[in-house]
Design an enzyme around this catalytic site. Structure first.
Site, PDB file in Angstrom:
ATOM      1  N   LYS A  84      -5.208  -9.401  -7.073  1.00  0.00           N
ATOM      2  CA  LYS A  84      -6.442  -9.815  -6.006  1.00  0.00           C
ATOM      3  C   LYS A  84      -7.448  -8.863  -6.287  1.00  0.00           C
ATOM      4  O   LYS A  84      -7.314  -7.382  -7.048  1.00  0.00           O
ATOM      5  CB  LYS A  84      -6.061  -9.899  -4.656  1.00  0.00           C
ATOM      6  N   LYS A  93       0.807  -1.079   0.053  1.00  0.00           N
ATOM      7  CA  LYS A  93      -0.217  -0.053  -0.151  1.00  0.00           C
ATOM      8  C   LYS A  93       1.005   1.246   0.083  1.00  0.00           C
ATOM      9  O   LYS A  93       0.436   2.348  -0.669  1.00  0.00           O
ATOM     10  CB  LYS A  93      -1.061  -0.029   1.108  1.00  0.00           C
ATOM     11  N   LYS A  97     -11.075  -3.220  -3.939  1.00  0.00           N
ATOM     12  CA  LYS A  97     -12.078  -2.066  -3.918  1.00  0.00           C
ATOM     13  C   LYS A  97     -10.989  -0.884  -4.614  1.00  0.00           C
ATOM     14  O   LYS A  97     -11.592   0.095  -5.082  1.00  0.00           O
ATOM     15  CB  LYS A  97     -12.307  -1.573  -2.523  1.00  0.00           C
TER      16      LYS A  97
HETATM   17  P1  TYM Z   1     -10.820  -5.476   3.874  1.00  0.00           P
HETATM   18  O1  TYM Z   1     -11.812  -4.339   3.998  1.00  0.00           O
HETATM   19  O2  TYM Z   1      -9.800  -4.854   3.033  1.00  0.00           O
HETATM   20  O3  TYM Z   1     -11.727  -6.712   3.328  1.00  0.00           O
HETATM   21  C1  TYM Z   1     -12.522  -7.415   4.189  1.00  0.00           C
HETATM   22  C2  TYM Z   1     -12.382  -8.987   4.332  1.00  0.00           C
HETATM   23  O4  TYM Z   1     -12.353  -9.269   2.823  1.00  0.00           O
HETATM   24  C3  TYM Z   1     -11.233 -10.340   2.489  1.00  0.00           C
HETATM   25  N1  TYM Z   1     -10.962  -9.984   1.036  1.00  0.00           N
HETATM   26  C4  TYM Z   1     -10.770 -10.796   0.237  1.00  0.00           C
HETATM   27  N2  TYM Z   1     -10.875 -12.395   0.522  1.00  0.00           N
HETATM   28  C5  TYM Z   1     -10.691 -13.075  -0.709  1.00  0.00           C
HETATM   29  N3  TYM Z   1     -10.247 -12.418  -2.009  1.00  0.00           N
HETATM   30  C6  TYM Z   1     -10.305 -11.129  -2.155  1.00  0.00           C
HETATM   31  N4  TYM Z   1      -9.949 -10.690  -3.275  1.00  0.00           N
HETATM   32  C7  TYM Z   1     -10.509 -10.505  -1.051  1.00  0.00           C
HETATM   33  N5  TYM Z   1     -10.269  -8.974  -0.683  1.00  0.00           N
HETATM   34  C8  TYM Z   1     -10.648  -8.838   0.329  1.00  0.00           C
HETATM   35  C9  TYM Z   1     -10.213  -9.682   3.398  1.00  0.00           C
HETATM   36  O5  TYM Z   1      -9.294 -10.689   3.732  1.00  0.00           O
HETATM   37  C10 TYM Z   1     -11.139  -9.613   4.695  1.00  0.00           C
HETATM   38  O6  TYM Z   1     -11.208 -10.454   5.461  1.00  0.00           O
HETATM   39  N6  TYM Z   1      -7.835  -5.079   7.851  1.00  0.00           N
HETATM   40  C11 TYM Z   1      -9.061  -5.552   7.327  1.00  0.00           C
HETATM   41  C12 TYM Z   1      -9.963  -5.267   8.393  1.00  0.00           C
HETATM   42  C13 TYM Z   1     -10.069  -5.541   9.711  1.00  0.00           C
HETATM   43  C14 TYM Z   1      -9.992  -6.681  10.310  1.00  0.00           C
HETATM   44  C15 TYM Z   1      -9.866  -6.481  11.633  1.00  0.00           C
HETATM   45  C16 TYM Z   1     -10.167  -8.115  10.013  1.00  0.00           C
HETATM   46  C17 TYM Z   1      -9.523  -4.397  10.556  1.00  0.00           C
HETATM   47  N7  TYM Z   1      -9.483  -5.102  11.832  1.00  0.00           N
HETATM   48  C18 TYM Z   1      -9.489  -7.476  12.764  1.00  0.00           C
HETATM   49  C19 TYM Z   1     -10.363  -9.184  10.939  1.00  0.00           C
HETATM   50  C20 TYM Z   1      -9.823  -8.813  12.375  1.00  0.00           C
HETATM   51  C21 TYM Z   1      -9.276  -5.236   6.198  1.00  0.00           C
HETATM   52  O7  TYM Z   1      -8.907  -3.997   5.585  1.00  0.00           O
HETATM   53  O8  TYM Z   1     -10.098  -5.984   5.147  1.00  0.00           O
END
Ligand code: TYM
Length: 344
Positions: free
Chosen positions: A207, A124, A210
């Site tokens: 991947k 990032k 968003k």
């Molecule tokens: P975020 O908002 O990027 O994504 C949310 C969830 O979606 C999953 N994900 C995917 N899985 C498979 N293929 C993809 N292309 C894909 N894109 C996204 C992510 O793995 C995630 O599970 N840091 C985290 C949010 C967070 C969090 C936490 C998660 C903050 N605190 C504590 C678990 C526990 C994030 O930015 O996810």
């Protein structure tokens, strides 16, 4: 068993989020034993905690208005996917200051060397690391606080969050050891086998995300049937026909991705999907996948559109969730201050 996970309320919920994480959240919520689920809505001991990581989202620039709208939209999207605020605690992180407080306490435990290994920060921040925000760097410590605050045992996430959860475990172990306490529970990531990493429709090696500037690279949960069918039709593929077995997809990342998506939605396996379409080209496979996707997502989209404008209802459920979450977090936060020797 305590389940916790989060999602950043930035942009639309897409198929990667849904298949990588949210579907698992709903399944885990629905597997909770009836006796617990009956009381879960009423007290803070609910065993599933799902939250909108709006504090994490400040690492991405957004207008104030957009940010406020994003939280409600994502809450509506999660409910539309099947998260039931009467059975699970659904809240936004900014309403529960314990997350920020524990994050700071854990900053005393996390090591710079550990942070420097975080691949998501490197991705990032890009080449110009000096201009990345400090928040982006500390981001994984806030994530550790999110998880440890609730003594989570199971954290359903996609593959890209695995390293952050390993860091969470390292922080928990070091804190417990340094202060001679058994305070934090070590969480296990729950990562789906087949859909751990849903790839972009335009590039099978990147991947689905968003932040991809091309909307054609992802299926949004708000896309209508025509848009979904068109995006699948235009998805990048190769000229080869589908093989009879999934092993024949090796070295064909786009084909592998589409077959994996089909298999998951059809509750099947990549081998069975290959057997079904063996010898046929993408001209035959893509319409079938487009229809299956549209059929799966249509009810979610309809529910989302019905919920998203009911701001009063969304605010009320987030209010309730924040109160439940704050109550559940308090004992661990208090114990963390006490272990360090800080008067609170
Ligand atoms: P975020 O908002 O990027 O994504 C949310 C969830 O979606 C999953 N994900 C995917 N899985 C498979 N293929 C993809 N292309 C894909 N894109 C996204 C992510 O793995 C995630 O599970 N840091 C985290 C949010 C967070 C969090 C936490 C998660 C903050 N605190 C504590 C678990 C526990 C994030 O930015 O996810």
């Amino acid at each position: 068993m305590r389940v916790l996970s989060g999602i950043q309320p930035t942009g639309n919920l897409h198929l990667g989020n849904y298949l990588g994480a949210i579907r698992n959240w709903v399944a885990m919520q629905d597997e909770m034993p009836a006796a617990d689920t009956a009381s879960a809505g009423k007290d803070a001991d609910s065993r599933c905690f799902f939250f909108l990581a709006d504090m994490h989202s400040i690492t991405v620039h957004e207008s104030r208005e957009q940010r406020l709208a994003n939280v409600r939209d994502m809450a509506a999207a999660l409910v539309a996917c099947g998260i039931d605020p009467d059975r699970s605690v659904l809240f936004n992180q900014a309403r529960v200051p314990a997350h920020a407080e524990l994050c700071w306490l854990l900053c005393g435990t996390a090591r710079i060397g550990w942070m420097n290994r975080m691949t998501q920060f490197k991705d990032k921040a890009g080449k110009n690391r000096d201009s990345a925000s400090v928040g982006l760097y500390v981001y994984p410590v806030l994530m550790a606080a999110d998880v440890l605050l609730y003594q989570a045992t199971h954290v359903p996430v996609g593959e890209d969050q695995k390293q952050h959860l390993e860091l969470t475990r390292d922080i928990a172990i070091k804190f417990n050891t340094d202060f001679g306490v058994e305070l934090f529970t070590l969480p296990d990531p729950i990562i789906p086998r087949q859909t751990a990493r849903i790839m972009s429709l335009r590039d099978g090696t990147a991947k689905m995300s968003k932040s991809d500037p091309s909307d054609m690279s992802r299926i949004n949960l708000t896309d209508d049937t025509d848009t979904i069918v068109q995006k699948v039709r235009k998805a990048k593929t190769d000229p080869e026909p589908l093989p009879g077995e999934a092993a024949g997809l090796a070295g064909r990342p786009e084909a592998q991705n589409l077959v994996g998506i089909y298999a998951t939605l059809a509750n099947s396996t990549p081998d069975a999907v290959c057997a079904q379409f063996a010898g046929q080209g993408f001209g035959a496979f893509k319409p079938a996948l487009g229809d299956l996707l549209a059929e799966t997502l249509a009810p979610i989209r309809t529910r989302f559109l019905a919920l998203r404008d009911d701001h009063a209802a969304l605010d009320a459920l987030l209010d309730k969730g924040a109160q439940q979450a704050a109550a559940a977090a308090e004992p661990t936060l208090r114990a963390a201050y006490d272990a360090i020797g800080l008067m609170r």
